[in-house]
Write an enzyme that holds these catalytic residues in place. Sequence first.
Site, PDB file in Angstrom:
ATOM      1  N   HIS A 178      41.676  41.525  46.108  1.00 43.63           N
ATOM      2  CA  HIS A 178      40.409  41.001  46.610  1.00 43.63           C
ATOM      3  C   HIS A 178      39.505  40.638  45.442  1.00 43.63           C
ATOM      4  CE1 HIS A 178      37.570  40.576  50.070  1.00 43.63           C
ATOM      5  NE2 HIS A 178      36.721  40.523  49.049  1.00 43.63           N
ATOM      6  N   CYS A 179      39.399  39.352  45.173  1.00 41.85           N
ATOM      7  CA  CYS A 179      38.498  38.862  44.128  1.00 41.85           C
ATOM      8  C   CYS A 179      38.059  37.453  44.504  1.00 41.85           C
ATOM      9  CB  CYS A 179      39.173  38.887  42.754  1.00 41.85           C
ATOM     10  SG  CYS A 179      40.750  38.007  42.693  1.00 41.85           S
ATOM     11  N   HIS A 180      37.078  36.938  43.787  1.00 42.07           N
ATOM     12  CA  HIS A 180      36.492  35.637  44.101  1.00 42.07           C
ATOM     13  C   HIS A 180      36.325  34.810  42.826  1.00 42.07           C
ATOM     14  CE1 HIS A 180      35.229  37.434  47.967  1.00 42.07           C
ATOM     15  NE2 HIS A 180      34.744  38.440  47.260  1.00 42.07           N
ATOM     16  N   TYR A 191      24.571  32.293  49.998  1.00 40.57           N
ATOM     17  CA  TYR A 191      23.804  32.856  48.887  1.00 40.57           C
ATOM     18  C   TYR A 191      24.070  32.008  47.653  1.00 40.57           C
ATOM     19  CZ  TYR A 191      28.349  35.049  47.892  1.00 40.57           C
ATOM     20  OH  TYR A 191      29.672  35.269  47.659  1.00 40.57           O
ATOM     21  N   ASP A 215      37.097  43.291  43.901  1.00 37.02           N
ATOM     22  CA  ASP A 215      35.956  42.554  44.459  1.00 37.02           C
ATOM     23  C   ASP A 215      35.206  41.777  43.370  1.00 37.02           C
ATOM     24  OD1 ASP A 215      34.368  41.596  46.565  1.00 37.02           O
ATOM     25  OD2 ASP A 215      32.892  43.202  46.322  1.00 37.02           O
TER      26      ASP A 215
END
Length: 302
Positions: free
Chosen positions: A37-39, A55, A254
């Site tokens: 889970h990363c962006h 955002y 994350d």
Amino acid sequence: MTSRPAVPPPSLRAAAPPHPDPKVPALRLPPGSCDAHCHIFGPGDVFPYPEDRAYDAPDVTKEDLRRRHDLLGVDRAIIVQSAAHGTDHAALLDALRSDPGRYRGVALVTPRTTPAEIAGLHQAGVRGVRLQFMPHLGPGPTPAELRAVLDLVRPYGWHVAFHIAGDAVVDMSGTLRSTGLPAVIDHMARVDLRAGLEGAQVRALRRLLDTGDVWVKLSAPERLSSGGPPYADALELARALAAQAPERCLWGTDFPHPNVREMPDDGVLVDLIERIVPDEAARHRILVANPAELVGFPLAGR
């Protein structure tokens, strides 16, 4: 990190940049370890952010992600489409195509997404869809919209990631059990830990894990914990979940931690894995084998 040139609209929350100087972890991860889970964000001058984004985010590019993972000893990653980019997947697709052996993706899909778009996302390496039920990211899908999204992705066998918090894990238990696809709960359902491991939310999460159809990401302890690092209460929950169903747990950073109260050190998060999963064989399962099964990585390391 590259700086975003545009000035954000004043009505938008601005996410902070990630930790600028994380420690090198003492824990050596097994080959093929996956950040599940990363962006990535931007860069905005190449992949503009939509006007209706949830955002405002600082640019954190695929190159930034690679550098962070190289420092941490992470070989693979599942990149989750950010609400800052909405349903424009151009930045995600660029990252996936840059290294197909290293990356898989999770998309944001609506009933208006076309079957041709789904086919293109799958071809590029997307293997999941994320459903947001977080008010600060906008309204969640209605039951009819949820069914439409599931129908779009079902032919490809994607997993369905649920971004939920608090009582939603109780209220949505039936939905989570009935997708007909692997259901993955992000960030340990962001349960309220003030009631400890015997609270109704944690009990509901653990019952779901017992069904055999639901997975959970042991990620974002900084979002759940009532204290700072080492996030003792969140680690207690993560240890319990990992011991209960190691075959359906995933781990993720994350990174770059959008909209957190206090920015964590990713090196510290890696070192906490050893406390969450003391057994080396179970760590290999959670870090390597489980993500390989879920998104189709070859089981052997890179």
